[in-house]
Design an enzyme around this catalytic site. Structure first.
Site, PDB file in Angstrom:
ATOM      1  N   GLU A 150    -153.989  -2.057  -8.361  1.00  0.00           N
ATOM      2  CA  GLU A 150    -154.501  -3.408  -8.253  1.00  0.00           C
ATOM      3  C   GLU A 150    -153.453  -4.137  -8.977  1.00  0.00           C
ATOM      4  O   GLU A 150    -152.558  -3.564  -9.674  1.00  0.00           O
ATOM      5  CB  GLU A 150    -155.869  -3.700  -9.077  1.00  0.00           C
ATOM      6  CG  GLU A 150    -157.015  -2.866  -8.583  1.00  0.00           C
ATOM      7  CD  GLU A 150    -158.140  -3.226  -8.996  1.00  0.00           C
ATOM      8  OE1 GLU A 150    -158.270  -3.776 -10.222  1.00  0.00           O
ATOM      9  OE2 GLU A 150    -159.151  -2.834  -8.397  1.00  0.00           O
ATOM     10  N   GLY A 154    -152.368   0.186 -12.210  1.00  0.00           N
ATOM     11  CA  GLY A 154    -151.693   0.796 -11.555  1.00  0.00           C
ATOM     12  C   GLY A 154    -151.567   2.182 -12.161  1.00  0.00           C
ATOM     13  O   GLY A 154    -152.218   3.078 -11.628  1.00  0.00           O
ATOM     14  N   GLY A 363    -116.260   3.442  -1.129  1.00  0.00           N
ATOM     15  CA  GLY A 363    -116.514   2.077  -0.370  1.00  0.00           C
ATOM     16  C   GLY A 363    -117.452   2.301   0.620  1.00  0.00           C
ATOM     17  O   GLY A 363    -118.335   1.527   0.956  1.00  0.00           O
ATOM     18  N   GLU A 386    -147.820   6.767  -5.967  1.00  0.00           N
ATOM     19  CA  GLU A 386    -148.691   8.139  -6.216  1.00  0.00           C
ATOM     20  C   GLU A 386    -148.331   8.555  -7.595  1.00  0.00           C
ATOM     21  O   GLU A 386    -148.405   9.895  -7.862  1.00  0.00           O
ATOM     22  CB  GLU A 386    -148.390   8.910  -5.124  1.00  0.00           C
ATOM     23  CG  GLU A 386    -148.747   8.286  -3.869  1.00  0.00           C
ATOM     24  CD  GLU A 386    -149.081   9.449  -2.534  1.00  0.00           C
ATOM     25  OE1 GLU A 386    -149.313  10.290  -3.132  1.00  0.00           O
ATOM     26  OE2 GLU A 386    -148.778   8.493  -1.407  1.00  0.00           O
ATOM     27  N   THR A 388    -146.306   7.440 -11.336  1.00  0.00           N
ATOM     28  CA  THR A 388    -144.915   7.151 -11.943  1.00  0.00           C
ATOM     29  C   THR A 388    -144.242   8.434 -12.403  1.00  0.00           C
ATOM     30  O   THR A 388    -145.364   9.547 -12.747  1.00  0.00           O
ATOM     31  CB  THR A 388    -144.611   6.323 -13.144  1.00  0.00           C
ATOM     32  OG1 THR A 388    -145.363   6.586 -14.009  1.00  0.00           O
ATOM     33  CG2 THR A 388    -144.985   4.904 -12.467  1.00  0.00           C
ATOM     34  N   SER A 389    -143.134   8.489 -12.668  1.00  0.00           N
ATOM     35  CA  SER A 389    -142.628   9.951 -13.370  1.00  0.00           C
ATOM     36  C   SER A 389    -143.449  10.221 -14.827  1.00  0.00           C
ATOM     37  O   SER A 389    -143.805  11.116 -15.030  1.00  0.00           O
ATOM     38  CB  SER A 389    -141.072   9.974 -13.675  1.00  0.00           C
ATOM     39  OG  SER A 389    -140.564   9.995 -12.158  1.00  0.00           O
TER      40      SER A 389
HETATM   41  N1  COS Z   1    -159.112  16.016 -10.680  1.00  0.00           N
HETATM   42  C1  COS Z   1    -160.392  15.722 -11.036  1.00  0.00           C
HETATM   43  N2  COS Z   1    -160.748  14.769 -11.993  1.00  0.00           N
HETATM   44  C2  COS Z   1    -159.896  14.313 -12.760  1.00  0.00           C
HETATM   45  C3  COS Z   1    -158.479  14.562 -12.488  1.00  0.00           C
HETATM   46  C4  COS Z   1    -158.156  15.345 -11.391  1.00  0.00           C
HETATM   47  N3  COS Z   1    -156.865  15.599 -11.030  1.00  0.00           N
HETATM   48  N4  COS Z   1    -157.800  13.714 -13.341  1.00  0.00           N
HETATM   49  C5  COS Z   1    -158.725  13.076 -14.203  1.00  0.00           C
HETATM   50  N5  COS Z   1    -159.987  13.266 -13.724  1.00  0.00           N
HETATM   51  C6  COS Z   1    -161.222  13.105 -14.342  1.00  0.00           C
HETATM   52  C7  COS Z   1    -161.252  13.587 -15.720  1.00  0.00           C
HETATM   53  O1  COS Z   1    -161.799  14.811 -16.067  1.00  0.00           O
HETATM   54  C8  COS Z   1    -162.381  12.629 -16.317  1.00  0.00           C
HETATM   55  O2  COS Z   1    -163.564  12.761 -15.886  1.00  0.00           O
HETATM   56  P1  COS Z   1    -164.724  13.385 -17.157  1.00  0.00           P
HETATM   57  O3  COS Z   1    -164.674  12.291 -18.063  1.00  0.00           O
HETATM   58  O4  COS Z   1    -165.856  13.717 -16.181  1.00  0.00           O
HETATM   59  O5  COS Z   1    -163.971  14.739 -17.565  1.00  0.00           O
HETATM   60  C9  COS Z   1    -162.110  11.022 -15.574  1.00  0.00           C
HETATM   61  O6  COS Z   1    -161.358  11.589 -14.562  1.00  0.00           O
HETATM   62  C10 COS Z   1    -161.028  10.239 -16.431  1.00  0.00           C
HETATM   63  O7  COS Z   1    -159.914  10.996 -16.571  1.00  0.00           O
HETATM   64  P2  COS Z   1    -158.919  10.640 -17.908  1.00  0.00           P
HETATM   65  O8  COS Z   1    -159.992  10.568 -19.189  1.00  0.00           O
HETATM   66  O9  COS Z   1    -157.989  11.746 -18.045  1.00  0.00           O
HETATM   67  O10 COS Z   1    -158.480   9.301 -17.607  1.00  0.00           O
HETATM   68  P3  COS Z   1    -157.236   8.469 -18.124  1.00  0.00           P
HETATM   69  O11 COS Z   1    -157.622   6.973 -18.079  1.00  0.00           O
HETATM   70  O12 COS Z   1    -156.636   9.014 -19.302  1.00  0.00           O
HETATM   71  O13 COS Z   1    -155.866   8.577 -16.833  1.00  0.00           O
HETATM   72  C11 COS Z   1    -154.490   9.439 -15.420  1.00  0.00           C
HETATM   73  C12 COS Z   1    -155.680   9.703 -16.275  1.00  0.00           C
HETATM   74  C13 COS Z   1    -153.396   8.859 -16.269  1.00  0.00           C
HETATM   75  C14 COS Z   1    -154.016  10.927 -15.037  1.00  0.00           C
HETATM   76  C15 COS Z   1    -154.790   8.799 -14.273  1.00  0.00           C
HETATM   77  O14 COS Z   1    -155.160   7.265 -14.708  1.00  0.00           O
HETATM   78  C16 COS Z   1    -153.710   8.547 -13.243  1.00  0.00           C
HETATM   79  O15 COS Z   1    -153.510   9.564 -12.524  1.00  0.00           O
HETATM   80  N6  COS Z   1    -153.095   7.326 -13.176  1.00  0.00           N
HETATM   81  C17 COS Z   1    -152.114   7.525 -12.058  1.00  0.00           C
HETATM   82  C18 COS Z   1    -152.765   6.750 -11.099  1.00  0.00           C
HETATM   83  C19 COS Z   1    -151.660   6.621  -9.959  1.00  0.00           C
HETATM   84  O16 COS Z   1    -151.232   7.687  -9.293  1.00  0.00           O
HETATM   85  N7  COS Z   1    -151.399   5.323  -9.297  1.00  0.00           N
HETATM   86  C20 COS Z   1    -150.569   5.192  -8.058  1.00  0.00           C
HETATM   87  C21 COS Z   1    -151.525   4.786  -7.063  1.00  0.00           C
HETATM   88  S1  COS Z   1    -151.306   5.532  -5.353  1.00  0.00           S
HETATM   89  S2  COS Z   1    -149.522   4.594  -4.974  1.00  0.00           S
END
Ligand code: COS
Length: 402
Positions: A150, A154, A363, A386, A388-389
């Protein structure tokens, strides 16, 4: 380098205070080699012609995607029962590498449709949803989009502002999604939205939204640095009534659905990055053998040889990480960390290799006919989408420390 043979490696897996060695000898099967060759041939004959023009004019490769669908590449890993090709994730990596060597704008469609859309539908949807939505997507008759990001969510994916208010037999969907791959051409959209803000990430749902639902509009196409042929849009939802029957899984499963789906998506993007790097490397080797300076091909200068050696070594390492993540997935093992490692490393290698490939070309590398400048621009997004690094490092370090 890769066509022929066998990868034998020793993978050491550490977990639960135990360490053990798993000897992995992966010889590609006849089927895997055939599918890799088919993807290679498709890329050379169908994707290469017009790839520069499509990039320049931001033209979606509609015809090519249609053919990829007819050949079964859009639902590669879906079971034949639901119209897919029933192939494994290793084959998927091989295909993504071959397609991405030539056209990353087309390969991202293959990646999103397979890993973010079809995988999620097959794994988490009920039979009725699968028949209605998965079958046409797996057959390549339609394409799908995955809508998590959104304007203000992100990397911080739990911070969803799009709302799906429970109205009894439907959800009222409102909000905006950003940077949605396939946004303008998809028929089926998996939309992540907040139903109950008080429950945080446990109040998020994943809904199947159809193109044409009242109140759903597609914004203008983004004008991008790379993967310019791919179809990236904002999506707007204004009082869209989404039937309850279109919710994926139990109430509140949406965030976990997104996270689980992204794990597999990261294998696809890692393999895309690998392909971009490998494509640029192959062009650099070819050019280095042809281009003469100081009375000999530049490939005979050590300055160029060392660049090629670094590229080849890093690409091979990226390839092994991609294949390991895919192998773990195919064998029903946890692959979250491996997928993040593969994506982190392969995308960094893609960026580095493509910059060096432009340098080898001098070039000529700076002009469009030689393809490497496009690959360099395409590489950048693999470090961003999907996850970031930096997000991959969060995922990896949490796995290490848990
Ligand atoms: N599989 C299953 N559950 C997952 C998981 C995974 N891979 N990753 C996180 N969860 C669960 C956690 O277990 C937690 O659930 P519980 O509270 O029941 O345990 C919940 O999701 C929230 O997880 P967490 O507290 O770790 O959330 P955060 O806000 O700290 O963020 C990250 C986790 C950073 C890993 C996540 O926000 C992320 O992947 N962000 C990037 C998103 C992305 O790739 N965007 C691009 C979009 S597509 S172009």
């Amino acid at each position: 380098m890769f066509n022929n043979f066998y990868y034998a490696c020793i993978v050491i897996i550490f977990g639960d205070n135990q360490s053990y060695k798993l000897y992995m000898n992966f010889e590609f099967t006849e089927e895997q080699l055939m599918i890799k060759q088919a993807a290679h041939d498709f890329a050379e004959t169908e994707l290469k012609p017009g790839v520069i023009e499509r990039d320049e004019h931001q033209k979606f490769p509609a015809e090519q995607i249609k053919k990829l669908g007819e050949l079964g590449f859009l639902g590669m890993m879906v079971s034949p029962q639901y119209g897919g090709s029933g192939l494994d994730a290793v084959s998927y990596v091989l295909v993504m590498e071959e397609l991405s060597k030539i056209d990353a704008s087309a390969s991202v469609v293959v990646s999103v449709n397979n890993s973010l859309v079809c995988y999620g539908l097959e794994k988490y949807c009920n039979e009725e949803q699968k028949q209605k939505y998965l079958v046409p997507l797996a057959k390549g008759e339609q394409i799908g989009a995955f809508c998590l990001s959104e304007p203000e969510a992100g990397s911080d994916a739990t911070s969803q502002h799009t709302t799906a208010i429970d109205m009894g037999d439907y959800y009222l969907l409102n909000g905006t999604k950003n940077w949605i791959t396939n946004g303008g051409n998809a028929s089926t959209y998996l939309v992540i939205a907040q139903t109950d803000a008080a429950k945080g990430h446990k109040g998020i749902n994943a809904l199947i939204v159809e193109r044409g639902m009242e109140g759903f509009t597609v914004g203008p196409k983004e004008n991008k640095l790379g993967i310019r042929g791919s179809d990236t849009h904002s999506l707007m939802f204004s009082d869209v009534k989404v039937p309850k029957a279109n919710r994926i899984g139990e109430d509140g499963f949406g965030f976990k659905f997104a996270m689980k789906t992204l794990e597999g998506g990261r294998i696809g993007i890692a393999a895309q990055a690998l392909g971009i790097a490998a494509g640029a490397y192959e062009l650099a080797v070819k050019y280095a053998k042809e281009r003469q300076t100081f009375g000999k091909p530049i490939a005979q200068h050590q300055a160029i040889q060392f660049k090629l050696a670094d590229m080849a070594t890093e690409i091979e390492a990226a390839r092994l990480l991609c294949l390991k993540a895919a192998w773990l997935k195919d064998h029903g093992q946890d692959y979250a960390q491996a997928a993040s490692m593969a994506k982190l490393f392969a995308s960094e290698v893609a960026m580095k290799t493509t910059v060096e490939a432009v340098q080898v070309h001098g070039g000529y590398g700076f002009v469009k006919e030689y393809h490497v400048e496009r690959l360099m621009r395409d590489a950048k997004i693999t470090q961003i989408y999907e996850g970031t690094s930096e997000i991959q490092k969060i995922v990896i370090s949490r796995e290490i420390l848990k």
